[in-house]
Design a protein around this motif. Structure first.
Motif, mmCIF file in Angstrom:
data_model
loop_
_atom_site.group_PDB
_atom_site.id
_atom_site.type_symbol
_atom_site.label_atom_id
_atom_site.label_comp_id
_atom_site.label_asym_id
_atom_site.label_seq_id
_atom_site.Cartn_x
_atom_site.Cartn_y
_atom_site.Cartn_z
ATOM 1 N N THR A 1 0.897 -1.170 0.100
ATOM 2 C CA THR A 1 -0.167 0.151 0.187
ATOM 3 C C THR A 1 0.715 1.190 -0.164
ATOM 4 O OG1 THR A 1 -1.684 -1.055 1.202
ATOM 5 C CG2 THR A 1 -1.766 1.270 1.258
ATOM 6 N N THR B 1 1.352 4.167 -2.923
ATOM 7 C CA THR B 1 1.110 5.554 -2.594
ATOM 8 C C THR B 1 2.223 6.253 -3.016
ATOM 9 O OG1 THR B 1 -0.308 5.108 -0.624
ATOM 10 C CG2 THR B 1 0.921 7.298 -0.762
ATOM 11 N N ASP C 1 2.234 6.759 -6.737
ATOM 12 C CA ASP C 1 1.086 7.719 -7.302
ATOM 13 C C ASP C 1 1.812 9.111 -7.006
ATOM 14 O OD1 ASP C 1 -1.108 6.132 -7.940
ATOM 15 O OD2 ASP C 1 -1.744 6.092 -5.968
ATOM 16 N N ARG C 2 2.766 9.209 -5.794
ATOM 17 C CA ARG C 2 3.188 10.397 -5.756
ATOM 18 C C ARG C 2 4.066 10.963 -6.946
ATOM 19 N NH1 ARG C 2 5.038 9.597 -1.111
ATOM 20 N NH2 ARG C 2 3.123 9.735 -0.027
#
Length: 293
Positions: free
Chosen positions: A207, A211, A214-215
């Protein structure tokens, strides 16, 4: 990309059906970009010392040179029928097809060609000319393949490399010009390296990794919407093999745009494994954008 107003969209032709599909696509693209269209045929026979003029006792209109003139004329007529009134020129250039098109690339706005030509082997999904031109050209290369879906979005693969950043700019400009959304996809397989020689962790939080990816994608695309007014951008980060993910996503795209060589790929390769995979397996036309040499 050559930004001079006189830079033409160049299409390579050999008389095959894939090259005629490329002519139609190139004519539409030239009209969209308000550029002239240049139809080019690489005429290899003089290099092989093959007689190109008709034999003395042959009927008029024979010979390989005349055949080349006819196929160029047919391609020009096809382009004119596709976009009436478009500024179109045709030329036969002595040389091997890939070398001729690469030679055109420094002064071209875009090179368009079919995925396979008359000399292609039946087992090859994409011909060697398309792969060579995509690897060496100094301008964007558009390969006509798959289905035409003018209402679907433009798809771009993003990995943070210089080539993918140029691909994002090209894709954004194309999406705005065509009036469709841009769908940016970032595909990762492992935690990213923060520097040369870094070891990848043996255990990591999936997870948290997603993240972080995505950043990174948000950072890579920062400013793209502001730089391209009217751009409708959606983003997706997923885990997998980039070539396979992009090829599958191309089923619902009108164009897939990839960088010529991505982050982490072998430096000596002129065309990266992801772009080659997409060229071979995409279900729509493919644009390959190389970083400056």
């Amino acid at each position: 990309m050559n930004s001079a107003n006189s830079a033409a969209v160049v299409v390579g032709v050999d008389g095959s059906e894939p090259s005629l599909r490329a002519v139609r696509l190139a004519a539409i693209e030239a009209a969209r970009r308000h550029r002239p269209l240049r139809v080019v045929h690489g005429f290899i026979w003089p290099l092989l010392h093959v007689p190109v003029s008709p034999a003395p006792d042959a009927p008029p209109g024979g010979g390989l040179r005349h055949q080349a003139e006819e196929l160029v004329a047919a391609a020009v007529a096809e382009a004119d029928a596709t976009v009436p009134g478009l500024s179109i020129s045709g030329e036969i250039i002595d040389g091997e097809a890939a070398a001729v098109l690469v030679g055109e690339s420094p002064t071209a706005a875009l090179i368009v060609l079919g995925d396979r030509g008359l000399g292609g082997f039946s087992a090859l999904v994409v011909g060697s000319v398309a792969v060579q031109v995509a690897a060496y050209a100094d301008c964007p290369v558009l390969v006509a393949r798959g289905e035409q879906r003018p209402d679907e979005p433009v798809l771009v693969g993003i990995d943070g490399s210089a080539a993918s950043r140029r691909a994002a700019e090209f894709a954004a400009e194309t999406a705005v010009t065509r009036g469709v959304p841009l769908h940016a996809v970032h595909v990762y397989r492992h935690p990213g390296s923060s520097g040369p020689g870094d070891m990848q962790p043996l255990v990591y939080d999936e997870t948290g990794l997603h993240t972080d990816e995505d950043r990174m994608l948000d950072g890579w695309l920062s400013g793209l919407v502001e730089d391209h007014p009217g751009l409708r951008l959606t983003c997706r980060t997923t885990r997998g093999r980039a070539g396979a993910v992009l090829a599958e996503a191309s089923r619902t795209a009108q164009l897939v745009v990839v960088g010529g060589q991505g982050r982490g790929e072998v430096t000596g390769l002129l065309l990266g494994s992801v772009s080659q995979s997409v060229l071979h397996h995409a279900h729509c036309p493919v644009a390959v954008i190389r970083a400056p040499r």
